[in-house]
Design a protein around this motif. Structure first.
Motif, PDB file in Angstrom:
ATOM      1  N   TYR A   1      17.605  -0.724   6.415  1.00  0.00           N
ATOM      2  CA  TYR A   1      17.285  -1.676   7.491  1.00  0.00           C
ATOM      3  C   TYR A   1      17.813  -3.074   7.189  1.00  0.00           C
ATOM      4  CZ  TYR A   1      14.589  -4.455  10.796  1.00  0.00           C
ATOM      5  OH  TYR A   1      14.219  -5.334  11.789  1.00  0.00           O
TER       6      TYR A   1
ATOM      7  N   LEU B   1      16.375   7.996  18.242  1.00  0.00           N
ATOM      8  CA  LEU B   1      15.517   7.231  17.335  1.00  0.00           C
ATOM      9  C   LEU B   1      14.110   7.813  17.281  1.00  0.00           C
ATOM     10  CD1 LEU B   1      15.294   4.796  15.477  1.00  0.00           C
ATOM     11  CD2 LEU B   1      14.675   3.403  17.453  1.00  0.00           C
TER      12      LEU B   1
ATOM     13  N   LEU C   1      12.385   9.076  13.837  1.00  0.00           N
ATOM     14  CA  LEU C   1      11.125   8.500  13.359  1.00  0.00           C
ATOM     15  C   LEU C   1      10.023   9.550  13.298  1.00  0.00           C
ATOM     16  CD1 LEU C   1      11.083   5.068  15.254  1.00  0.00           C
ATOM     17  CD2 LEU C   1      11.553   5.477  12.838  1.00  0.00           C
TER      18      LEU C   1
ATOM     19  N   CYS D   1      10.599  11.663  10.154  1.00  0.00           N
ATOM     20  CA  CYS D   1      10.247  10.877   8.959  1.00  0.00           C
ATOM     21  C   CYS D   1       8.735  10.741   8.827  1.00  0.00           C
ATOM     22  CB  CYS D   1      10.894   9.499   9.035  1.00  0.00           C
ATOM     23  SG  CYS D   1      12.696   9.516   8.906  1.00  0.00           S
ATOM     24  N   THR D   2       8.067  10.484   9.964  1.00  0.00           N
ATOM     25  CA  THR D   2       6.607  10.360   9.942  1.00  0.00           C
ATOM     26  C   THR D   2       5.957  11.686   9.550  1.00  0.00           C
ATOM     27  OG1 THR D   2       6.699   8.670  11.679  1.00  0.00           O
ATOM     28  CG2 THR D   2       4.575   9.744  11.299  1.00  0.00           C
TER      29      THR D   2
END
Length: 225
Positions: A67, A186, A190, A193-194
């Motif tokens: 990031y 996205l 996400l 990943c979560t």
């Protein structure tokens, strides 16, 4: 593969080392977790918990690096891709895997070059052919759909030379295409990943619970004086 100078990228190398380390740690973690749970060994369960915690921290650290260093990573990736395009040679088997990977990207994302098709004007082979050929993986023509690598020849030539503007290729550069794909997906990224983080947290909680149960059982087995 590309020469070492072309593939030199500290950030990408660091990311690769992190992934290798996480992969090795995951294998070790699975072995320790199974062995500790089956034999009720608190020490191994403790190591299992520690490995999960280290992996979770590494994932968070990698996400923060990506990031906060995204512009630097983009510049380094641009240099690598531009070098790959410039030295692209369908007859060079040493670079086959990397070139096939780039052809796959251009085909799947429907893009050409890193910033635009003009990037291919720096390719040595196309320069020698006066730009009368173009990368097949860039083609937007139905006749080239079966050919996903190498160079295709222009059917109609106005002059003995041509430019990327004369090629039947996609106008979008792959940099914009990749960014668009990441934005469109996205939520999925996400979510995955979560989900992985939640599974790791559950594993940590379960390992602690097993350790406590084993400790309680050991305590009850101790004869009272």
């Amino acid at each position: 593969l590309l020469a070492p100078t072309e593939m030199s990228s500290p950030s990408l190398k660091t990311g690769a080392y992190i992934l290798i380390g996480v992969g090795a740690l995951t294998m070790l973690m699975g072995f320790l977790g199974c062995l500790g749970a089956v034999n009720e060994i608190r020490c191994l369960l403790g190591l299992y918990f520690t490995c999960l915690m280290v992996i979770l921290i590494a994932q968070v650290a990698a996400g923060l690096v990506i990031y906060f260093q995204k512009e630097t990573l983009k510049q380094e990736l641009s240099h690598i891709v531009e070098s790959l395009i410039e030295n692209y040679d369908p007859l060079n088997d040493d670079k086959r895997n990397l070139q096939d990977a780039w052809d796959y990207v251009q085909t799947q994302i429907a893009c050409c070059g890193w910033t635009a098709a003009k990037d291919w004007e720096n390719n040595e082979i196309l320069i020698n052919q006066s730009m009368t050929a173009y990368p097949c993986s860039c083609s937007n023509s139905s006749k080239d759909l079966q050919v996903e690598s190498g160079f295709c020849n222009l059917d109609v030539l106005v002059n003995s030379t041509a430019t990327s503007a004369d090629w039947p290729v996609h106008e979008q550069g792959c940099m914009d295409g990749v960014e668009k794909w990441l934005k469109d997906n996205l939520g999925v990224i996400l979510g995955v990943c979560t989900g992985v983080a939640v599974v790791e947290l559950l594993g940590m909680i379960l390992s602690i619970s097993l350790c406590k149960n084993i400790h309680s059982e050991d305590y009850t087995k101790v004869p009272k004086s």
